[in-house]
Motif scaffolding. Structure first.
Motif, PDB file in Angstrom:
ATOM      1  N   GLU A 337       0.826  -1.208   0.000  1.00  0.00           N
ATOM      2  CA  GLU A 337       0.000   0.000   0.000  1.00  0.00           C
ATOM      3  C   GLU A 337       0.864   1.263   0.000  1.00  0.00           C
ATOM      4  O   GLU A 337       0.569   2.226  -0.725  1.00  0.00           O
ATOM      5  CB  GLU A 337      -0.915  -0.012   1.227  1.00  0.00           C
ATOM      6  N   GLU A 338       1.910   1.255   0.806  1.00  0.00           N
ATOM      7  CA  GLU A 338       2.762   2.442   0.897  1.00  0.00           C
ATOM      8  C   GLU A 338       3.653   2.612  -0.331  1.00  0.00           C
ATOM      9  O   GLU A 338       3.947   3.736  -0.732  1.00  0.00           O
ATOM     10  CB  GLU A 338       3.634   2.360   2.156  1.00  0.00           C
ATOM     11  N   ARG A 339       4.082   1.475  -0.931  1.00  0.00           N
ATOM     12  CA  ARG A 339       4.957   1.532  -2.100  1.00  0.00           C
ATOM     13  C   ARG A 339       4.358   0.640  -3.177  1.00  0.00           C
ATOM     14  O   ARG A 339       4.762  -0.527  -3.333  1.00  0.00           O
ATOM     15  CB  ARG A 339       6.371   1.089  -1.729  1.00  0.00           C
ATOM     16  N   PRO A 340       3.397   1.165  -3.949  1.00  0.00           N
ATOM     17  CA  PRO A 340       2.678   0.339  -4.930  1.00  0.00           C
ATOM     18  C   PRO A 340       3.584  -0.269  -5.993  1.00  0.00           C
ATOM     19  O   PRO A 340       3.166  -1.221  -6.670  1.00  0.00           O
ATOM     20  CB  PRO A 340       1.673   1.325  -5.561  1.00  0.00           C
ATOM     21  N   GLU A 341       4.778   0.273  -6.170  1.00  0.00           N
ATOM     22  CA  GLU A 341       5.684  -0.301  -7.168  1.00  0.00           C
ATOM     23  C   GLU A 341       6.244  -1.658  -6.719  1.00  0.00           C
ATOM     24  O   GLU A 341       6.829  -2.394  -7.524  1.00  0.00           O
ATOM     25  CB  GLU A 341       6.850   0.664  -7.439  1.00  0.00           C
ATOM     26  N   THR A 342       6.055  -2.020  -5.441  1.00  0.00           N
ATOM     27  CA  THR A 342       6.580  -3.284  -4.930  1.00  0.00           C
ATOM     28  C   THR A 342       5.765  -4.449  -5.471  1.00  0.00           C
ATOM     29  O   THR A 342       4.538  -4.488  -5.330  1.00  0.00           O
ATOM     30  CB  THR A 342       6.556  -3.306  -3.393  1.00  0.00           C
ATOM     31  N   ALA A 343       6.450  -5.398  -6.083  1.00  0.00           N
ATOM     32  CA  ALA A 343       5.778  -6.567  -6.656  1.00  0.00           C
ATOM     33  C   ALA A 343       5.850  -7.779  -5.734  1.00  0.00           C
ATOM     34  O   ALA A 343       4.938  -8.604  -5.707  1.00  0.00           O
ATOM     35  CB  ALA A 343       6.397  -6.908  -8.014  1.00  0.00           C
ATOM     36  N   VAL A 344       6.955  -7.906  -4.983  1.00  0.00           N
ATOM     37  CA  VAL A 344       7.192  -9.101  -4.172  1.00  0.00           C
ATOM     38  C   VAL A 344       7.705  -8.689  -2.797  1.00  0.00           C
ATOM     39  O   VAL A 344       8.576  -7.830  -2.678  1.00  0.00           O
ATOM     40  CB  VAL A 344       8.218 -10.038  -4.845  1.00  0.00           C
ATOM     41  N   PHE A 345       7.145  -9.315  -1.749  1.00  0.00           N
ATOM     42  CA  PHE A 345       7.629  -9.174  -0.374  1.00  0.00           C
ATOM     43  C   PHE A 345       8.269 -10.508  -0.030  1.00  0.00           C
ATOM     44  O   PHE A 345       7.586 -11.519   0.134  1.00  0.00           O
ATOM     45  CB  PHE A 345       6.467  -8.852   0.563  1.00  0.00           C
ATOM     46  N   CYS A 346       9.599 -10.535   0.078  1.00  0.00           N
ATOM     47  CA  CYS A 346      10.336 -11.783   0.265  1.00  0.00           C
ATOM     48  C   CYS A 346      10.974 -11.801   1.650  1.00  0.00           C
ATOM     49  O   CYS A 346      11.695 -10.868   2.018  1.00  0.00           O
ATOM     50  CB  CYS A 346      11.415 -11.915  -0.825  1.00  0.00           C
ATOM     51  N   TYR A 347      10.699 -12.854   2.418  1.00  0.00           N
ATOM     52  CA  TYR A 347      11.209 -12.956   3.788  1.00  0.00           C
ATOM     53  C   TYR A 347      11.595 -14.399   4.089  1.00  0.00           C
ATOM     54  O   TYR A 347      11.370 -15.316   3.290  1.00  0.00           O
ATOM     55  CB  TYR A 347      10.160 -12.457   4.783  1.00  0.00           C
ATOM     56  N   GLY A 348      12.188 -14.613   5.256  1.00  0.00           N
ATOM     57  CA  GLY A 348      12.570 -15.955   5.713  1.00  0.00           C
ATOM     58  C   GLY A 348      12.047 -16.177   7.120  1.00  0.00           C
ATOM     59  O   GLY A 348      10.883 -15.994   7.408  1.00  0.00           O
ATOM     60  N   HIS A 349      12.925 -16.607   8.026  1.00  0.00           N
ATOM     61  CA  HIS A 349      12.691 -16.672   9.471  1.00  0.00           C
ATOM     62  C   HIS A 349      11.790 -17.820   9.919  1.00  0.00           C
ATOM     63  O   HIS A 349      12.113 -18.516  10.882  1.00  0.00           O
ATOM     64  CB  HIS A 349      12.135 -15.346   9.979  1.00  0.00           C
ATOM     65  N   THR A 350      10.643 -18.044   9.284  1.00  0.00           N
ATOM     66  CA  THR A 350       9.696 -19.037   9.793  1.00  0.00           C
ATOM     67  C   THR A 350      10.003 -20.453   9.326  1.00  0.00           C
ATOM     68  O   THR A 350       9.390 -21.400   9.815  1.00  0.00           O
ATOM     69  CB  THR A 350       8.254 -18.689   9.378  1.00  0.00           C
ATOM     70  N   HIS A 351      10.917 -20.596   8.349  1.00  0.00           N
ATOM     71  CA  HIS A 351      11.330 -21.898   7.827  1.00  0.00           C
ATOM     72  C   HIS A 351      10.223 -22.599   7.035  1.00  0.00           C
ATOM     73  O   HIS A 351      10.354 -23.789   6.748  1.00  0.00           O
ATOM     74  CB  HIS A 351      11.797 -22.835   8.952  1.00  0.00           C
ATOM     75  N   ARG A 352       9.179 -21.900   6.672  1.00  0.00           N
ATOM     76  CA  ARG A 352       8.058 -22.514   5.959  1.00  0.00           C
ATOM     77  C   ARG A 352       7.963 -21.945   4.544  1.00  0.00           C
ATOM     78  O   ARG A 352       7.557 -20.788   4.373  1.00  0.00           O
ATOM     79  CB  ARG A 352       6.738 -22.266   6.693  1.00  0.00           C
ATOM     80  N   PRO A 353       8.319 -22.723   3.523  1.00  0.00           N
ATOM     81  CA  PRO A 353       8.186 -22.221   2.146  1.00  0.00           C
ATOM     82  C   PRO A 353       6.743 -21.811   1.871  1.00  0.00           C
ATOM     83  O   PRO A 353       5.812 -22.609   2.059  1.00  0.00           O
ATOM     84  CB  PRO A 353       8.599 -23.422   1.286  1.00  0.00           C
ATOM     85  N   THR A 354       6.546 -20.577   1.446  1.00  0.00           N
ATOM     86  CA  THR A 354       5.205 -20.019   1.275  1.00  0.00           C
ATOM     87  C   THR A 354       5.165 -19.137   0.037  1.00  0.00           C
ATOM     88  O   THR A 354       6.101 -18.374  -0.215  1.00  0.00           O
ATOM     89  CB  THR A 354       4.801 -19.168   2.496  1.00  0.00           C
ATOM     90  N   MET A 355       4.096 -19.249  -0.719  1.00  0.00           N
ATOM     91  CA  MET A 355       3.843 -18.345  -1.842  1.00  0.00           C
ATOM     92  C   MET A 355       2.359 -18.003  -1.815  1.00  0.00           C
ATOM     93  O   MET A 355       1.503 -18.886  -1.928  1.00  0.00           O
ATOM     94  CB  MET A 355       4.199 -19.006  -3.173  1.00  0.00           C
TER      95      MET A 355
END
Length: 462
Positions: A337-355
């Motif tokens: 919402e704040e940066r509409p140009e963002t296409a992907v939010f990529c993170y780790g930490h939880t160890h659970r592959p998610t899409m």
């Protein structure tokens, strides 16, 4: 294969790549290093092979290591930059390959919570640069893709148990720090004292509330005297049979269904005294099982109602458990919402592959290279569950589709043999026949790349 990585060739490659759209490879949560048994890295061969593969890709590629590359929290006997020296000494082949890969493919490293020291000491930047790794001492970074951007962060800041309130402060110690120094590291120091070197896998137990159950499971199947364990199993089997017979006896007494009891009595009557003795033995067991069932039924409903009440108040969720999805979905919506140009939010930490599609963009989790433990209840009741091990080694590839209209995100699996055969006892395998996990990586997904590049540039300039 010998490849020329001289400075002259490097400059030519970079100049040519400047005309091509970038492609990003992302990995995270390797947790390399730690005290004693935690030093052993089960996927080191696969990781080095992956880095070798990146050397030869015909793309304008960048490797992003999205946090927790190293288990610096798990070093409890050395401090600061000494941990880097310990890593280089323990994994010379890995650091040599990082240097080689980094000559042709930029490597960017972000700190996570387990390697928060990387953000706390400036010396790490210089030392990693010697191996062609660009350490960014920030919580997050962005990268361009077509006319849009990708947001990268490790994700610990969304987890109240591991949030670094004063990011970059070497003395920051969230709750997770104490768990790792007091539990995980201690397990690494004690692991080789067991009948089987299993305690080092404590860092793969998620969520951490499962750790007591996991310890009970491993004690029963690994540490308990085999004669004691194998003598207990028949009694537990008999109890399960007696519980079924108790139900059937109740149906017979109520006049609802008498056929099973009548046929069973007739069958045992064919064996004379032996059949009569077995009949009385089963009768006593059925009586005991019946009493336990009568007590157990109300206790079951009380336990279920108590758990519902606890869940309604959110006690365990707020104090002990971090939802593996909700905080990151909320964070992604906020970024989109704040940066509409963002296409992907990529993170780790939880160890659970998610899409997952969230707020017009893609929420992507990079998984882990650690072993994953899947809880499986056995086919026989009243026995500890089995924690079935597997690997889901993967790298995420993010790049433009031909034509440039969409950004494609896909998981590239790195094959590694299933460790269950070597790590599970015969009892564990027999009790989980037909219940083996078959973890799958998320399917490939695409997101629109239609925001004009100049719009992004204008937004950054503004």
């Amino acid at each position: 294969m010998t490849t020329d990585f001289s400075p002259c060739r490097y400059e030519i490659v970079m100049a040519d790549d400047g005309d091509r759209e970038p492609t990003y490879y992302v990995i995270s949560d390797l947790h390399i290093g730690g005290d004693e048994q935690l030093e052993h890295v089960e996927f080191l061969e696969e990781l080095i092979a992956f880095l070798e593969h990146l050397e030869g890709v015909d793309e304008n590629a960048e490797l992003i290591v999205n946090g927790d590359a190293f288990g610096l929290w798990e070093f409890t006997r050395i401090e600061g930059i000494e941990k880097f020296d310990a890593l280089v000494e323990s994994y010379p082949e890995l650091f040599a390959q990082l240097r080689a890969t980094g000559e042709s493919v930029p490597i960017t490293l972000l700190p996570g919570n387990h390697d928060h020291d990387l953000a706390a000491y400036e010396e790490y930047v210089e030392r990693f640069a010697e191996y062609n790794v660009d350490l960014i001492q920030e919580e997050s970074i962005t990268r361009p893709i077509g006319g849009r951007t990708i947001h990268f962060e490790h994700g610990m800041q969304r987890d109240p148990n591991n949030r670094i309130e004063d990011f970059g402060n070497p003395y920051a110690t969230p709750l997770g720090y104490y768990y790792n120094t007091l539990v995980t590291s201690r397990a690494g120091q004690l692991s080789d004292r067991g009948r089987y070197n299993w305690m080092k896998d404590v860092q793969a137990v998620t969520p951490t509330e499962r750790m007591p159950v996991w310890l009970v499971s491993k004690y029963f199947y690994r540490e308990m005297n085999p004669l004691l364990r194998y003598s207990i199993v028949p009694f537990l089997l008999l109890f399960n049979v007696s519980a079924v017979l108790a139900v059937l006896a109740g149906l017979d007494l109520a006049g609802i269904w008498s056929m099973p009891i009548e046929r069973g009595t007739a069958f045992l009557g064919q064996f004379g005294t032996a059949g009569t003795a077995l009949w009385w033995f089963l009768t006593v067991n059925v009586a005991v099982a019946g009493l336990l069932l009568l007590v157990g039924i109300p206790l079951y409903f009380i336990r279920r109602d108590l758990r519902k009440t606890i869940d309604r108040f959110g006690v365990f969720e707020t104090e002990l458990t971090v939802d593996p999805n909700e905080p990151y979905e909320d964070a992604a919506r906020e970024v989109f919402e704040e940066r509409p140009e963002t296409a992907v939010f990529c993170y780790g930490h939880t160890h659970r592959p998610t899409m997952k599609e969230v707020g017009g963009g893609l929420l992507v989790n990079t998984g882990t290279w650690l072993k994953r433990l899947h809880r499986r209840d056995g086919i026989v009741g009243l026995l500890p569950p089995v924690f079935y091990p597997s690997f889901q080694l993967c790298a995420i590839r993010i790049g433009l589709e031909p034509g440039g209209d969409t950004v494609a995100v896909e998981y590239e699996r790195i094959e590694k043999p299933n460790p269950a055969t070597e790590e599970l006892t015969l009892t564990e395998r027999l009790l989980t026949v037909g219940r083996e996990p078959d973890p799958e990586l998320p399917d490939r997904a695409v997101v629109d790349a239609g925001i004009e590049r100049r719009t992004v540039e204008q937004r950054h300039e503004g």
